[in-house]
Design a protein around this motif. Structure first.
Motif, PDB file in Angstrom:
ATOM      1  N   LEU A  30       0.836  -1.206   0.000  1.00 52.45           N
ATOM      2  CA  LEU A  30       0.000   0.000   0.000  1.00 52.45           C
ATOM      3  C   LEU A  30       0.870   1.254   0.000  1.00 52.45           C
ATOM      4  N   LEU A  31       1.863   1.265   0.869  1.00 57.60           N
ATOM      5  CA  LEU A  31       2.815   2.381   0.967  1.00 57.60           C
ATOM      6  C   LEU A  31       4.195   1.794   1.212  1.00 57.60           C
ATOM      7  N   PRO A  32       4.950   1.510   0.143  1.00 62.43           N
ATOM      8  CA  PRO A  32       6.262   0.865   0.320  1.00 62.43           C
ATOM      9  C   PRO A  32       7.191   1.642   1.244  1.00 62.43           C
ATOM     10  N   GLY A  33       7.078   2.977   1.216  1.00 62.06           N
ATOM     11  CA  GLY A  33       7.936   3.796   2.064  1.00 62.06           C
ATOM     12  C   GLY A  33       7.233   4.361   3.272  1.00 62.06           C
ATOM     13  N   GLY A 236       5.487  12.652  -0.217  1.00 59.08           N
ATOM     14  CA  GLY A 236       4.835  11.722  -1.142  1.00 59.08           C
ATOM     15  C   GLY A 236       5.843  10.896  -1.916  1.00 59.08           C
ATOM     16  N   PHE A 237       6.902  11.540  -2.367  1.00 60.95           N
ATOM     17  CA  PHE A 237       7.952  10.804  -3.081  1.00 60.95           C
ATOM     18  C   PHE A 237       8.545   9.718  -2.188  1.00 60.95           C
ATOM     19  N   ALA A 238       8.846  10.066  -0.939  1.00 67.36           N
ATOM     20  CA  ALA A 238       9.433   9.091  -0.019  1.00 67.36           C
ATOM     21  C   ALA A 238       8.479   7.924   0.243  1.00 67.36           C
ATOM     22  N   LEU A 239       7.190   8.225   0.359  1.00 65.81           N
ATOM     23  CA  LEU A 239       6.211   7.183   0.660  1.00 65.81           C
ATOM     24  C   LEU A 239       6.108   6.140  -0.439  1.00 65.81           C
ATOM     25  N   PHE A 240       6.276   6.561  -1.686  1.00 63.84           N
ATOM     26  CA  PHE A 240       6.073   5.633  -2.799  1.00 63.84           C
ATOM     27  C   PHE A 240       7.368   5.195  -3.488  1.00 63.84           C
ATOM     28  N   LEU A 254      16.647  12.080   4.588  1.00 63.43           N
ATOM     29  CA  LEU A 254      16.571  13.545   4.530  1.00 63.43           C
ATOM     30  C   LEU A 254      15.366  14.002   3.703  1.00 63.43           C
ATOM     31  N   ILE A 255      14.936  13.176   2.752  1.00 64.58           N
ATOM     32  CA  ILE A 255      13.825  13.566   1.867  1.00 64.58           C
ATOM     33  C   ILE A 255      12.542  13.818   2.656  1.00 64.58           C
ATOM     34  N   PRO A 256      12.021  12.843   3.403  1.00 64.55           N
ATOM     35  CA  PRO A 256      10.788  13.126   4.164  1.00 64.55           C
ATOM     36  C   PRO A 256      11.003  14.133   5.288  1.00 64.55           C
ATOM     37  N   CYS A 257      12.212  14.158   5.836  1.00 65.56           N
ATOM     38  CA  CYS A 257      12.487  15.113   6.914  1.00 65.56           C
ATOM     39  C   CYS A 257      12.406  16.555   6.399  1.00 65.56           C
TER      40      CYS A 257
END
Length: 646
Positions: A30-33, A236-240, A254-257
């Protein structure tokens, strides 16, 4: 942020974080990341707590006692409630070994060091057995509590020494901390996931933002929307785009942070995101801490009982998690926090922390002393569990190393087979080579061979092969194989044993052929140990059949060998092959337990007793490291036919 100013958008961001984690835990597809929700939490925590600490430091009103009193009131009541409930349920359904792990983990969770224990006991966060650990998720609380032992003191010291340069110094610190995380993640991938040094920059980033926003910042509507959009896109990028195989934390974290920091910054004026401030999202944000605590034990116990989390079960689990979280928030978090605010520190410490810790310590000690209360189940449960604790990687520690220790050189004292001074050969490969050491030790003795084992996690003896490896592991394996094959080419060992979880795909033929060919050219006799059968729940299925009286069949039909092996055998007729599945899979049906011996320690790896049982059984059938009775009989038959023809 002005002290005491409530920001509903931050509760909304908390909701985004906890929903991401929840969906990821329910189904990684559902959400790989979705695991990056924890990183968003870290940024929020660093922001809110540093804002308060720095404000107090500037007013010369900061008190360590007051700080830790707030932390205890905020963290411990809900945590202790969930720990107690989890321990009670575990007493009814967990095996003795698993109950000991749970109770020790519960105590260490309250003490803020469970991340270290979980790293040591479970290793990879995404490993199969970690999915059954009810308190696996408390590693993140350990990170936070360890950070807040250091951080307030650092802020006080920095403000006193260089009040004008707090932000520049912290900005440089964030850059350095990211560099440390990226480097350490590349060297110690598993440890980096769980330990504070590689996560420090995430909370620190939120802290820097909290100090930056101490002063009012004017921000236009367009700028606020642009920052918010960038924040959403990064999260969103980090989540997928990220997944279990991504190198993490390091730069990927660092991306989601940054996304979380941009969303907090964008909402620092009066232009809050409508998504983050809508009432349902804010509600989830308010109960997010309790929801984070409750959801995972429920999932872990379902996994333990082998109840599939399909759509109906998943929906029910979400509803139960939210219900428990609301109750926990309404009747534990809020009232305990309010009541504790007026207490003296000593009273808070004793009642809210020391007494629960002593209670959990007593439970942990009793479970260790009484071996997990095995009388809850039949005696055979404990006997089988003891077999799973006999781990080849621990027995051969130093001879077998983790991927992070790829530069470790061979140790001449690492010997299998005959006890003699002269070395006859070397055994190389990955963790599967390591789990065959007990078998090889027995099979080498009849031929009076002394074999040095030199193996490493996640590194099959196939130079250039990196399928399903993270970039870090692939780089380490490449360097290790370069050293291993150089050793073989330089020393011309009379005997070389190759073992691994060999590739299953047909197009791996060329690279496997080339690897074996290099060894054949540089040594005398080459022995290849084929992969043993993978059996889902191989270690736990026989045990839980006894525990719960289930009728589940733990055996599986034997899988076919990879098609390239026929070509390899034809090209290298001098290579000797040993197939452990001759013992594991009689008549083509593979069982994880033979003659009362549990063979496996997880779905694929053998335990020491299982490895040696396979070795003994092969010896009884006339096999050794060099002798194959079937091949010998075939050769004699061919010789006889040739003599008749002559």
């Amino acid at each position: 942020m002005a002290e005491g100013k409530y920001r509903s958008d931050i509760d909304g961001l908390r909701a985004v974080a906890v929903i991401a984690v929840l969906l990821h835990h329910l189904n990684t597809s559902l959400l790989p990341g979705g695991f990056v929700g924890v990183d968003v939490f870290f940024v929020i925590s660093g922001f809110l707590i540093t804002s308060q600490v720095y404000s107090e430091v500037k007013r010369n009103a900061f008190s360590l006692k007051g700080f830790y009193q707030r932390r205890i009131n905020r963290i411990v009541p809900a945590l202790a409630t969930v720990l107690l409930a989890t321990v009670i349920v575990g007493a009814f359904i967990l095996s003795p070994v698993d109950l000991i792990r749970l109770n020790v983990s519960a105590l260490l969770s309250l003490l803020g060091v469970s991340n270290i224990y979980i790293w040591i006991k479970y290793g990879n966060y995404f490993a199969a057995d970690a999915g059954e650990a009810p308190l696996l998720h408390t590693w993140s609380l350990g990170i936070e509590e360890q950070f807040y032992v250091i951080w307030p003191l650092f802020i006080v010291l920095l403000y006193r020494l260089a009040p004008r340069y707090v932000l520049p110094i912290l900005g440089i610190g964030v850059v350095l901390a990211v560099a440390v995380s990226e480097y350490a993640t590349g060297v110690f991938a598993t440890a980096a996931y769980y330990l504070l040094p590689t996560r420090f920059f995430e909370l620190m980033l939120g802290g820097v933002l909290g100090i930056y926003l101490q002063q009012p910042r004017v921000m236009g509507k367009l700028t606020a929307h642009a920052l918010a959009l960038a924040g959403y896109l990064l999260i969103g990028f980090a989540l997928f785009a990220l997944n279990a195989k991504s190198t993490f934390p390091g730069l990927n974290a660092l991306i989601p942070c940054l996304g979380a920091a941009l969303l907090i910054l964008a909402g620092s004026g009066d232009r809050h995101s409508r998504l983050l401030t809508c009432r349902p999202i804010v509600f989830i944000g308010l109960i997010s801490y309790s929801l984070y605590l409750w959801h995972w034990p429920l999932i872990a116990y379902l996994n333990y009982l082998e109840i599939p989390v399909d759509i109906p079960v998943g929906a029910l689990l979400i509803a139960v998690s939210i219900g428990l979280s609301w109750l926990s928030w309404r009747y534990v978090e809020v009232p305990f926090r309010r009541a504790g605010a007026s207490w003296h520190f000593s009273r808070v410490f004793v009642r809210r922390f020391a007494l629960p810790a002593l209670g959990l310590a007593a439970i942990a000690v009793l479970s260790v002393v009484f071996n997990g209360f095995p009388q809850r189940f039949g005696p055979q449960v404990s006997a089988l569990e003891a077999m799973t604790q006999n781990r080849p990687n621990e027995i051969r520690r130093g001879c077998h190393v983790t991927n992070a220790l790829y530069s470790t050189g061979p140790d001449d004292s690492c010997r299998l087979g005959a006890k003699k001074e002269r070395l006859d050969g070397i055994m190389i490969g990955d963790s599967f080579a390591n789990h065959f050491t007990g078998m090889v030790d027995l099979l080498a003795r009849p031929d009076n061979l002394s074999i040095m084992d030199y193996t490493m996690d996640s590194c099959p003896p196939i130079p250039g092969y990196d399928a399903d490896m993270s970039p870090v592991y692939a780089a380490h394996c490449a360097k290790r194989n370069e050293r291993v094959f150089s050793l073989i080419e330089q020393n011309k060992y009379p005997y070389v044993v190759l073992a691994a979880i060999w590739p299953k795909e047909a197009d791996a033929r060329d690279i496997v052929e080339a690897s074996i060919g290099r060894v054949v050219e540089s040594s005398g006799q080459v022995i290849v140990i084929l992969s043993n059968q993978h059996i889902e729940k191989a270690a736990s299925c026989p045990i839980r059949r006894l525990m719960f009286g289930s009728e589940r069949d733990c055996s599986v039909v034997q899988s076919a060998l990879a098609p390239y092996w026929a070509d390899v055998r034809a090209k290298f007729p001098q290579v000797r092959f040993i197939d452990p599945n001759q013992v594991i899979c009689p008549a083509g049906v593979c069982s994880p337990i033979i003659q009362g011996q549990l063979l496996y320690l997880d779905d694929s790896h053998l335990n020491e007793g299982g490895s040696r049982l396979i070795g003994r059984t092969l010896l009884e059938r006339g096999y050794s490291l060099l002798h194959d009775p079937v091949r010998t009989a075939r050769t004699e038959m061919l010789k006889g036919s040739s003599a008749v023809m002559n």
